[in-house]
Design a protein around this motif. Structure first.
Motif, PDB file in Angstrom:
ATOM      1  N   THR A 112      -0.939  -2.037  -8.531  1.00  0.00           N
ATOM      2  CA  THR A 112      -1.467  -2.706  -8.078  1.00  0.00           C
ATOM      3  C   THR A 112       0.018  -3.695  -7.040  1.00  0.00           C
ATOM      4  N   TYR A 113      -0.743  -4.858  -6.443  1.00  0.00           N
ATOM      5  CA  TYR A 113       0.156  -5.503  -5.535  1.00  0.00           C
ATOM      6  C   TYR A 113      -0.362  -6.938  -5.089  1.00  0.00           C
ATOM      7  N   VAL A 142       2.398   1.791  -3.349  1.00  0.00           N
ATOM      8  CA  VAL A 142       0.902   2.169  -4.880  1.00  0.00           C
ATOM      9  C   VAL A 142       0.428   3.450  -4.347  1.00  0.00           C
ATOM     10  N   GLU A 143       0.554   3.265  -3.011  1.00  0.00           N
ATOM     11  CA  GLU A 143      -0.886   4.658  -2.419  1.00  0.00           C
ATOM     12  C   GLU A 143      -0.120   5.878  -1.664  1.00  0.00           C
ATOM     13  N   LYS A 196       1.089  -1.429   0.228  1.00  0.00           N
ATOM     14  CA  LYS A 196       0.007   0.036   0.294  1.00  0.00           C
ATOM     15  C   LYS A 196       0.514   1.399  -0.130  1.00  0.00           C
ATOM     16  N   TRP A 229       3.068  -1.531 -11.567  1.00  0.00           N
ATOM     17  CA  TRP A 229       2.818  -0.341 -11.965  1.00  0.00           C
ATOM     18  C   TRP A 229       2.374   0.025 -13.463  1.00  0.00           C
TER      19      TRP A 229
END
Length: 630
Positions: free
Chosen positions: A550-551, A377-378, A374, A563
């Motif tokens: 995404t992971y 990616v966030e 997280k 990515w």
């Protein structure tokens, strides 16, 4: 609004002198040279019944006239460049100019009249660099070199060029009390601390950095003043407020009575560094402690004002906060920042936690792998305070909206002995952690000396005296030590005294290490991985206009992150554990970096990191990167 007043005033000056060899930020306060050779002195003191000007070498003080708005002013031909002066309060207290450009005798001494146009800039065509190219390097001027000066730092810039750094982030230099300090106890925000050199020395450092294609970001502190040497509340008490306490004392008043003057004071400071010192950006410290209920938050007003006067120069504003600031990281249709450029990604410190955590359960390790995914990616995990906004979902924030790291002055200095990660984790663990953050799409930031595994610690240090010194010493032990052992002399003997000169000296980098043994090996490793970032990752960032990652958690401490962009993807497979894992998918692309044991199949060894890319539709040159990996 104030933002229009301040920005327009500064922009007029900027446009008038943009192509000259001088850079000056005009201010409505302070000491300003006049065309006829005199000096205008002006100070806001609404609570003072009178103010006088004291000039060194003049027996009598000079009365200042006050207008109906609380401004005191006097113009005199008895002062000029180099004159030292102070203001005198009604009770006879001598105070420095709150917007002093230079304090040759520390925060309680006289201010010096400066000619801000004296420095002739060489790099007039410098317009900065795109943020996607940023590879940051945080440094503290006082400990970066043995001399601890702006001019000495110039001598190390070629080292940073060789390393691949494209931007230095200088810890706060605003004048503080004493001979050494981290910088976050500043009280005269316009004056570079005299222990580092004169203002023109700082300009020379910026100029020299631009010579080498290096941006300069300056750390500024707008959430509080230091505990010693702040005289402002004696004649302008409304600059502070008790409404919003901070861990460091009173907050600045941005939304109450007479807050317009506080805002003006801070806005001009930001513009001053960007215009007069030609900084490429500012890093704003602990903005979660800047509370403002005004219709336009001071952070947004500051960003709009700075961008308004920057013209065609690229200027980057970086936020450091315990809260999410996603609403300030949005981009326009051309992917340019609407206000702020990026925020420090504190959650990426989870990498360091994984590198040093022992004895965790499998459930805890899986939880940490999920949090790492997280954070990558966030930008934030569920552990982050603050309110989530849909900015990411709307595609408004690219990965470059976040700055990632495993070490900073806080991460290292908030250990009681100031140990670096290389003193706390094995080399293969540190390499795995660094390989993740250095090649991720977020902007990476090294902490000075990290690139050669510096042996020197970076403990907290300051130079206060008396009761304040005792309070700092005790508070530091209570915050990070064992309260029950505060009387244990044997324990205390092993804890650095934050007030001792030896603690400050211990933090100075040992540059002789760079070419020696294991340190040279670290330097070579960092140089190669940064080169791969510049050759392989940076060209992809223009195609990653949103946090499209995404992971998948592959197991305890094991994660795959991908990515996507229109022409392909960038992929990370990381096994940050002491147990090999066969849970990964085979690589469907080109491997650009392999750390630890692993091929293109589904298995990664212990503390192994693999980066790969699929970019068939992009025209790419990979020979340089391939040779660096050999």
């Amino acid at each position: 609004m104030l933002k229009i007043t301040v920005a327009d005033e500064a922009k007029q000056c900027s446009e008038a002198g943009a192509r000259s060899v001088r850079s000056v930020h005009r201010m409505p306060f302070g000491a300003e040279l006049q065309a006829d050779g005199g000096v205008r002195f002006r100070v806001w003191a609404p609570e003072a019944e009178s103010m006088r000007l004291a000039l060194d070498g003049r027996a009598e003080t000079i009365a200042m006239e006050c207008d109906a708005g609380g401004w005191y002013e006097v113009v005199t031909s008895e002062a000029g460049v180099g004159s030292r002066y102070r203001f005198v309060l009604p009770d006879g207290t001598y105070v420095p100019d709150p917007v002093s450009r230079f304090q040759p005798e520390d925060v309680s001494g006289p201010s010096e009249v400066m000619d801000p146009a004296a420095y002739a800039w060489r790099n007039l065509e410098w317009r900065g660099r795109p943020w996607d190219e940023a590879i940051l390097y945080e440094l503290h001027i006082g400990t970066f070199t043995p001399e601890g000066t702006f001019l000495a730092a110039i001598g190390k810039l070629d080292h940073l060029v060789e390393l691949g750094v494209t931007a230095i982030e200088i810890m706060s230099v605003g004048d503080f009390s004493g001979r050494w300090n981290w910088g976050y106890d500043g009280v005269l925000l316009y004056a570079p601390d005299s222990t580092y050199g004169r203002p023109d020395d700082l300009k020379a450092l910026v100029d020299a950095a631009h010579d080498r294609g290096i941006m300069v970001i300056l750390d500024v502190v707008y959430n509080h003043f230091g505990p010693e040497g702040n005289y402002l509340p004696q004649y302008f008490p409304q600059i502070m407020t008790d409404k919003y306490p901070t861990p460091w004392g009173q907050a600045l008043n941005f939304d109450d009575r007479q807050s317009d003057r506080t805002r003006e004071f801070i806005l001009h400071n930001a513009l001053y560094w960007v215009e007069e010192f030609r900084m490429d950006g500012l890093r704003l410290d602990a903005v979660h402690a800047i509370i403002d209920t005004s219709s336009t938050h001071i952070l947004d007003e500051l960003a709009l004002s700075v961008r308004a006067v920057a013209g065609d120069r690229r200027v980057h504003l970086v936020l450091e906060s315990d809260d999410t600031m996603l609403h300030r990281l949005g981009r326009d249709s051309e992917a340019q920042p609407l206000t702020s450029t990026a925020q420090w990604n504190h959650d990426i410190q989870l990498l360091a936690h994984l590198g040093m955590a022992k004895g965790q359960t499998e459930a805890q390790d899986r939880r940490d792998a999920n949090r790492l995914g997280k954070a990558l990616v966030e930008g934030f995990t569920a552990a982050t305070q603050g309110i989530y906004t849909p900015a990411i979902d709307n595609g408004l924030i690219p990965p470059g909206g976040f700055v990632s790291f495993i070490q900073t002055h806080d991460v290292v200095g908030n250990r009681i002995a100031g140990e670096r990660v290389t003193a706390l984790a094995p080399p293969e663990v540190v390499r795995a952690m660094a390989a993740v953050y250095l090649l991720a799409p977020q902007v990476p930031m090294l902490f000075m000396g990290e690139e050669w595994g510096a042996s020197t610690p970076f403990p907290y240090f300051c130079d206060f005296k008396g009761e304040l010194a005792d309070a700092v010493r005790k508070g530091r032990l209570e915050q990070f030590g064992d309260v029950a052992r505060l009387e244990d002399q044997a324990y205390l003997a092993g804890v650095p005294d934050p007030l001792a000169e030896s603690t400050f000296v211990s933090a100075k980098l040992r540059w002789d290490e760079v070419s020696q043994g294991v340190h040279a090996e670290w330097m070579d490793w960092y140089r190669r991985v940064i080169a791969v970032r510049r050759a392989e990752v940076v060209p992809l960032l223009a195609h990653l206009q949103k946090m499209a990652g995404t992971y998948v958690v592959r197991g305890p401490r094991a994660v795959t992150v991908r990515w996507a962009f229109e022409q392909g993807w960038l992929r990370l497979d990381a096994n940050l554990s002491d147990v090999a894992s066969g849970a990964f998918d085979a690589v469907d692309g080109r491997v650009i970096w392999q750390e630890g044991v692993g091929g293109v199949g589904g298995e990664l060894g212990t503390w192994a990191v693999r980066w790969s890319v699929r970019d068939d539709a992009l025209e790419r040159v990979t020979a340089t990167a391939d040779s660096l990996r050999e």
